[in-house]
Design an enzyme around this catalytic site. Structure first.
Site, PDB file in Angstrom:
ATOM      1  N   ASP A  97       0.841  -1.273  -0.068  1.00 54.88           N
ATOM      2  CA  ASP A  97       0.058  -0.044   0.018  1.00 54.88           C
ATOM      3  C   ASP A  97       0.959   1.184   0.005  1.00 54.88           C
ATOM      4  OD1 ASP A  97      -2.349   1.845   0.517  1.00 54.88           O
ATOM      5  OD2 ASP A  97      -3.450   0.073   0.931  1.00 54.88           O
TER       6      ASP A  97
ATOM      7  N   HIS B   3      -2.955   3.188  -4.434  1.00 52.23           N
ATOM      8  CA  HIS B   3      -2.297   2.702  -3.320  1.00 52.23           C
ATOM      9  C   HIS B   3      -0.973   2.092  -3.577  1.00 52.23           C
ATOM     10  CE1 HIS B   3      -5.805   3.443  -0.300  1.00 52.23           C
ATOM     11  NE2 HIS B   3      -6.387   2.923  -1.531  1.00 52.23           N
TER      12      HIS B   3
ATOM     13  N   PHE C 114     -13.697  -4.433  10.116  1.00 53.24           N
ATOM     14  CA  PHE C 114     -13.619  -4.643  11.660  1.00 53.24           C
ATOM     15  C   PHE C 114     -12.379  -3.527  12.197  1.00 53.24           C
ATOM     16  CE2 PHE C 114     -15.030  -9.531  11.879  1.00 53.24           C
ATOM     17  CZ  PHE C 114     -16.137  -9.157  11.425  1.00 53.24           C
TER      18      PHE C 114
ATOM     19  N   TRP D  39     -16.748  -4.179  -1.562  1.00 52.91           N
ATOM     20  CA  TRP D  39     -16.669  -3.295  -0.430  1.00 52.91           C
ATOM     21  C   TRP D  39     -17.204  -2.146  -0.163  1.00 52.91           C
ATOM     22  CZ3 TRP D  39     -14.202   1.499   1.008  1.00 52.91           C
ATOM     23  CH2 TRP D  39     -13.697   2.121  -0.103  1.00 52.91           C
TER      24      TRP D  39
ATOM     25  N   ASP E  64      -8.672  -0.600  -5.823  1.00 53.13           N
ATOM     26  CA  ASP E  64      -9.679   0.448  -5.110  1.00 53.13           C
ATOM     27  C   ASP E  64      -8.903   1.730  -5.166  1.00 53.13           C
ATOM     28  OD1 ASP E  64      -7.617  -0.729  -3.497  1.00 53.13           O
ATOM     29  OD2 ASP E  64      -8.343   0.207  -1.769  1.00 53.13           O
ATOM     30  N   GLU E  65      -9.910   2.784  -4.952  1.00 56.50           N
ATOM     31  CA  GLU E  65      -9.427   4.187  -4.603  1.00 56.50           C
ATOM     32  C   GLU E  65      -8.135   5.002  -5.412  1.00 56.50           C
ATOM     33  OE1 GLU E  65     -10.852   4.567  -0.095  1.00 56.50           O
ATOM     34  OE2 GLU E  65      -8.855   3.689  -0.328  1.00 56.50           O
TER      35      GLU E  65
HETATM   36  C1  ACM Z   1     -10.821  -0.120   0.437  1.00 58.82           C
HETATM   37  O1  ACM Z   1     -11.411  -0.237   1.526  1.00 58.82           O
HETATM   38  N1  ACM Z   1     -10.287   0.673   0.022  1.00 58.82           N
HETATM   39  C2  ACM Z   1     -10.724  -1.473  -0.023  1.00 58.82           C
END
Ligand code: ACM
Length: 780
Positions: A207, A274, A430, A404, A337-338
């Site tokens: 990340d 990321h 979590f 997600w 993601d993102e």
């Molecule tokens: C995520 O929570 N960015 C997969």
């Protein structure tokens, strides 16, 4: 052996109570169903009971290697958790009163990973068609043998179980990039997964804040990308340099350890976003625009993306070659993601590449990027899975989707015939707090209570049976921005993993919240026996003071109520300074105490044992006039609420924590009783503002200040109300240093909300409030 009718899971436990009173050797009546989590598909009560002691043998037939592996695992689990050492023996003629494990291609339970387990006074027998089934049978036996949390010998009531999983993907994700967790900690997580019949360990290995897997061809990924310099480095116990990585040898060790527990390790390398640690390591190979960032110290969304030229793909494919050599998993997770697209939008070479490919927008470029890597994996017999953003530019042909941002990604992908795994943030993240209690450690401020986790259903009602077959299963995720230690992992995962495991394993119709709660005390005892610091939030007594504080202070008496999150068990309390035992008064109705009094409370499970630890509240002037972190309210209700530690990487569970809204530096002290109040004392701290907000940066509200570091202002009724006090924030305090602000308030009468607002520049540190206390000659 008399048999009761089949009980299908928890829903029928009431019936089991009626019919299944089982007498143990000592004549003790056990009126409860087997305390198993996840609840098996079918459970029948049986007569008799089986003693497990140092003379009990675990047996398998010579040459039955699947049974041998499960037998050895069972012996080791019993040794670890009970301290009993059982002999494991290969024999065609097991002695009476043995635990026998047996592979049988014609076993009556036909489902993959399924097993039968029969326990009666002459012995126990676990039968399955496959190695995983034998293993899960051993896990179930281990749970039966550890329900009392005791040491040494035990006795198990007779029972007959047939069991198999609902889903093939029963996942748990651990982020080791934001905070690194060593091999020993990862093995503890794998052990606990096995004990819950979970079978996919999703390892988030890269990340912005760290690259954690050794890649021989690109050593800078770990020598540079594995380390960052945290805010506050080298002060107050914060490390000077933070990080770590796994050597390839350690990765192999973890993969083998997992495989021995029937767990597949799915590695994740997050891309194209990321990516900052990778870009920091090899900016000229994978970076965009010639940027040379350091490994990020900011959580959140950072702008660095992988490049999309051939140099970048060659790099990624070389990395994937080493990854595929280390991980036998069919699935490789490539994130997705993102990925904010600013870098791609601003890069002439990326734009030229898009043009030459005939791609018109950056989301479609990400889809092309993912598709190309999916093809690369497919050529090597592997499959790509990614977060649901990979749907945005058109779903890559070969990809499976991990949903997600809610469940819609999974629904859309399943309807397009793609396999999906459900990890929606609202149920399966979590790192969210488990309650709004002030004593919760670091986390995201959203509350993800145990009951909500338990209520999640992976198969959406809108899917046809055909589409539903694409739902591979569910996964809990533990992002680690606020999870710096093994203790934090344990607190965040357990017992919410119990709820998740039941969703992923047990037949839908067996799920029952009250039945689950009944089985939890035994599980909490197993955690204690294994020295796992599971959260007791679900049972923790909350001691409330009712009514308005001014009246209480005037009368010197307060009305107390006590409850807990799940309304489970009996709350017992004392007001005389003693610790509440099993004979302490049970809470049944509000009661009155005179000031000062300390109320102590503990929850007791229906079986009479304490569940969770003691909670205490002192009801006196100081306590009634003080609001601590977690008791102050957010203002206005912020969307990115975090409970941050004093410094980002402090690993102790008792590190002070502060509730922060990244967009608004303000809090409300609700209904402050101001009669007789002459002053205020505020304990604050200067915290690292290490959060990448990307396009949300513009939402950060700044308030006008008068001094260099801004002020802490106190306003009457609301932040727009009259300013009652203003304390300049000091210049000389480093990150993490406590700050005490103390001064006068003008005389006011009655109850008023107080707005506490920080006007510090928003490009400087954040501030947190530890406590706010009203002082003065309050009427007695
Ligand atoms: C995520 O929570 N960015 C997969």
């Amino acid at each position: 052996m008399t048999q009761a009718p089949i009980i299908r899971g928890a829903r029928r436990w009431g019936s089991l109570l009626a019919i299944g009173v089982i007498c143990l050797g000592g004549g003790v009546a056990h009126a409860t169903a087997p305390p198993l989590i996840p609840i098996p598909a079918e459970v029948r009560a049986a007569s008799g009971s089986f003693a497990v002691d140092a003379h009990t043998m675990i047996a398998y037939a010579p040459g039955d290697t699947k049974a041998e592996a499960a037998a050895r695992y069972l012996a080791e689990e019993l040794r670890r958790s009970r301290g009993v050492t059982l002999a494991v023996t290969a024999t065609a003629h097991p002695a009476a009163r043995s635990i026998v494990l047996h592979s049988d291609p014609k076993a009556s339970v036909e489902q993959r990973e399924g097993y039968s387990l029969d326990v009666h006074s002459d012995g126990a027998r676990i039968v399955s068609r496959d190695a995983a089934g034998l293993f899960y049978g051993a896990v179930t036996f281990w749970q039966l043998a550890t329900a009392d949390g005791g040491r040494d010998a035990t006795r198990i009531p007779g029972v007959s179980i047939r069991d198999w999983p609902r889903f093939e993907w029963r996942g748990l994700m651990l982020d080791v990039a934001r905070h690194f967790h060593d091999v020993a900690t990862v093995k503890q997580v794998l052990d606990a997964m096995a004990e819950h019949k979970l079978n996919v360990f999703h390892w988030h290995l890269s990340d912005d804040q760290g690259w954690r897997i050794e890649i021989k061809r690109y050593p800078l990924l770990t020598s540079v990308g594995g380390w960052r310099t945290p805010p506050g480095a080298g002060t107050h116990g914060e490390p000077a340099r933070y990080g770590g990585f796994y050597t390839q040898e350690q990765i192999r060790e973890v993969v083998a350890y997992a495989a021995a527990r029937h767990i597949t390790v799915v590695p994740e390398l997050d891309m194209p976003g990321h990516a900052q640690a990778a870009v920091a390591s090899y900016p000229d190979i994978v970076g965009v625009n010639g940027d040379h960032p350091a490994v990020s110290v900011d959580w959140g969304v950072n702008p660095y993306l992988y490049n999309v030229d051939e140099k970048s793909f060659t790099f990624i494919e070389n990395v994937l070659d080493e990854v595929m050599a280390l991980f036998p998993s069919t699935y490789i997770h490539l994130g997705g993601d993102e990925a904010v697209k600013d870098q791609w939008k601003n890069s002439p070479t990326v734009q030229a590449r898009m043009k030459s490919l005939g791609i018109t927008d950056e989301n479609a470029l990400q889809s092309w990027f993912t598709d190309r890597l999916g093809d690369y994996l497919a050529k090597h017999g592997r499959r790509l899975i990614g977060w649901d953003e990979i749907l945005e530019g058109g779903l890559p042909r070969t990809a499976s989707v991990m949903s997600w941002r809610g469940v819609q990604g999974a629904i859309d992908a399943a309807k397009k015939d793609h396999d999906v795994v459900l990890a929606p943030a609202g149920w399966m993240y979590f790192d969210n707090l488990q309650s709004d209690r002030a004593d919760e450690p670091n986390g995201r401020l959203s509350v993800l209570a145990l009951e909500r986790v338990y209520g999640f259903e992976p198969v959406d009602a809108s899917l046809t049976p055909e589409q539903a077959r694409h739902v591979l299963g569910a996964e809990a995720t533990l992002w680690s921005e606020f999870i710096p230690s093994a203790r934090h992992i344990q607190h965040a995962l357990f017992p919410r993993v119990d709820a998740m495991a039941e969703i992923a394993w047990s037949p839908r119709e067996t799920r029952n919240w009250q039945g689950f709660l009944q089985r939890l005390p035994a599980q909490m005892r197993r955690y204690a026996a294994l020295d796992i610091a599971a959260s007791d939030t679900a049972f923790a007594p909350a001691i409330h003071v009712e009514g308005d504080i001014a009246t209480i202070l005037r009368n010197g008496k307060a009305t107390i109520t006590i409850d807990n999150q799940t309304a489970f068990g009996t709350l017992r309390y004392t007001t005389d300074g003693g610790a509440p035992g099993a004979d302490a008064k049970a809470y049944t109705a509000p009661f009155t105490v005179s000031l000062p009094t300390t109320v102590r409370a503990v929850t007791f499970a229906p079986d009479g044992a304490a569940i969770g630890s003691l909670r205490t509240r002192t009801v006196d002037r100081d306590n009634l006039l003080t609001r601590r972190n977690g008791e102050l309210m957010k203002c206005p209700d912020g969307s990115l609420g975090l409970r941050m530690p004093l410094l980002p990487d402090l690993g102790a569970m008792d590190t002070p924590v502060y509730d922060i809204d990244l967009f608004h530096a303000c809090w409300v002290y609700p209904k402050a009783p101001l009669d007789g109040v002459t002053g205020i004392r505020i304990e604050a701290a200067r915290l690292a503002r290490n959060y990448g907000l990307a396009h949300e940066l513009s939402k950060v509200v700044s308030y006008p200040s008068k001094t260099a570091h801004g002020e802490l202002e106190v306003h009457q009724d609301s932040c727009a109300g009259t300013m009652l006090a203003s304390f300049p924030l000091p210049e000389d305090k480093a990150l993490g240093e406590p700050i005490v602000l103390e001064g006068k308030l003008p005389a006011l009468r009655g109850e008023h909300d107080l707005c506490l607002r920080v006007t510090a520049p928003t490009d400087g540190p954040l501030y947190g409030l530890g406590s706010v206390k009203l002082t003065g000659s309050h009427p007695r």
